[in-house]
Enzyme design. Structure first.
Site, PDB file in Angstrom:
ATOM      1  CG  HIS A 130      -1.777  -1.060   1.318  1.00 28.94           C
ATOM      2  ND1 HIS A 130      -2.650  -1.493   2.374  1.00 28.94           N
ATOM      3  CD2 HIS A 130      -2.452  -1.948   0.153  1.00 28.94           C
ATOM      4  CE1 HIS A 130      -3.245  -2.592   2.078  1.00 28.94           C
ATOM      5  NE2 HIS A 130      -3.141  -2.983   0.607  1.00 28.94           N
ATOM      6  CD  GLU A 142      -3.015  -5.851  -5.202  1.00 24.40           C
ATOM      7  OE1 GLU A 142      -2.307  -6.310  -4.755  1.00 24.40           O
ATOM      8  OE2 GLU A 142      -4.163  -5.193  -4.590  1.00 24.40           O
ATOM      9  CD  GLU A 157      -4.331  -9.550  -2.094  1.00 29.83           C
ATOM     10  OE1 GLU A 157      -3.350  -8.526  -2.087  1.00 29.83           O
ATOM     11  OE2 GLU A 157      -5.619  -9.203  -1.639  1.00 29.83           O
TER      12      GLU A 157
END
Length: 404
Positions: free
Chosen positions: A234, A264, A360
């Site tokens: 982030h 992503e 992820e």
């Protein structure tokens, strides 16, 4: 000086209702389940304060700017409570009724809530969202009320998505893929991170506007990270400029009516070393395995444990930085979280049809270690009766994402 009397609350039904994100039947079903929970727990009302629950049950995404908002649902009424600064927009967006509190007198927000909640009531509130100050104010203005938590119960309601939610999330995943392609085309030597991110976000906003011309266009964003800035998932966009051999992370987040979708990917600019490709392929191995593990009956903690074994085999588990995936729906980088549906060792939730989750995996190797950087891939899966459908279509891995 003479005191000017002004109303504490008003109705501002300005214009006509906007086209809703979801059908009337969908919203009635959500609120029907909520009211069934109120009945089963002997609750007279629910007072929601979070963006995610207000959006989920009322189809309204508020912008706080330091002011509190609410949705009050009783057995026969459904009312958003909004600030006068927003005019009639909250009423136009809200599924049902709306009341506006004014700034003319301190605590008018709590007076508006008091008008909507029965005097001696058992009231559900969100323990994980309401501040201590506001909790004490509720007790002051509703001294005869009993307050209990409703945050966990509503989180579980939101975890199972409807067909209409699946349709919106599919479109959001498509838009995120568009953002990823825009990222890739903007990457070049000397380009600053923020320029790549801006190009991606503009592409996503335009795609959302073309697909949903009736919705607000708020909060879509891109985090594009390079070099050392890839070490966190982030990390914000910076002015760092891309250099040959850089590891890159693209993070494209399309927001549609408060619903979050993401793409992503790990990339490299121009070239990658043998060790970097090795690390990248190991993370992709974990990613591919994770995609096969999402199915009804699977347990979140078991998935995490099985994926840990792959990293452990390669002596990389110590570089894993967070869980292997999470739920989707009404959430963003500043609101919402269905924490009960995260692929972590401490979550024992059983995956069910209707859920929407990501895979992820990420590892981060610090500066000074061969192959330093953050490696991360991210796909969205819709869980069906027999397995899961991957609705992310942007390719991953070294054979696709070394940008030259």
């Amino acid at each position: 000086m003479q005191r000017i009397e002004r109303p504490q609350a008003i109705n501002f039904e300005n214009g006509i209702k906007d086209k809703p994100t979801f059908s009337a039947a969908e919203m009635a079903n959500r609120n029907g389940k909520l009211r069934a929970h109120l009945s089963s727990e002997n609750l007279d009302a629910a007072v929601f304060s979070s963006i995610h629950n207000i959006n989920y049950f009322a189809d309204f995404v508020y912008c706080s700017f330091g002011r509190p908002y609410a949705l009050v649902v009783t057995h026969d009424a459904h009312t958003t409570v909004t600030a006068n600064i927003d005019g009639g927009q909250p009423w136009r967006q809200s599924y049902d009724d709306n009341i506006v509190y004014t700034d003319w007198e301190k605590d008018n927000y709590f007076r508006a809530l008091k008008k909507l909640v029965p005097g001696k009531a058992r009231v559900g509130i969100e323990y994980d969202h309401i501040t201590l100050e506001r909790r004490e104010k509720l007790a002051e203005f509703m001294p005869d009320a009993e307050f209990v938590d409703i945050g966990v119960a509503t989180m579980k309601m939101r975890m199972i998505k409807s067909a209409e939610e699946h349709a919106l999330i599919r479109q959001g995943a498509r838009v995120s893929d568009i953002g990823g392609a825009a990222c890739a085309e903007a990457i070049c030597e000397g380009a600053p991170e923020y320029e790549v991110a801006l190009h991606s976000t503009q592409a996503m906003v335009r795609a959302i506007a073309n697909t949903y011309p009736h919705t607000e266009l708020m909060d879509s964003w891109t985090w594009f990270q390079s070099g050392i800035n890839t070490d966190g998932a982030h990390n914000p966009v910076t002015t760092r400029r891309i250099e040959k051999g850089d590891i890159l992370s693209l993070n494209c987040f399309s927001m549609i009516s408060g619903y979050y979708q993401a793409l992503e990917r790990t990339m490299f600019y121009h070239s990658a070393t043998k060790r970097e490709i090795e690390l990248w392929e190991i993370n992709c191995e974990v990613h591919k395995k994770g995609l096969t593990l999402i199915k009804p009956g699977a347990v979140c903690s078991d998935i995490a444990a099985e994926l840990n074994e792959i990293f452990l085999t390669h002596n990389l588990l110590q570089y894993r930085t967070f869980g292997y995936g999470h739920s989707f729906g009404s959430l963003s980088h500043y609101y919402g979280r269905e924490a009960g549906l995260e692929l972590r060792e401490d979550i024992d939730t059983v995956i069910e049809p209707g859920m929407v989750v990501s895979i992820e995996p990420m590892i981060t190797l610090p500066e000074g270690v061969n192959g330093a950087g953050g490696y991360r891939e991210h796909d969205i899966l819709i869980v069906g009766d027999d397995g899961a459908e991957n609705i992310t279509h942007f390719p991953f891995g070294p054979e696709h994402n070394i940008i030259r």
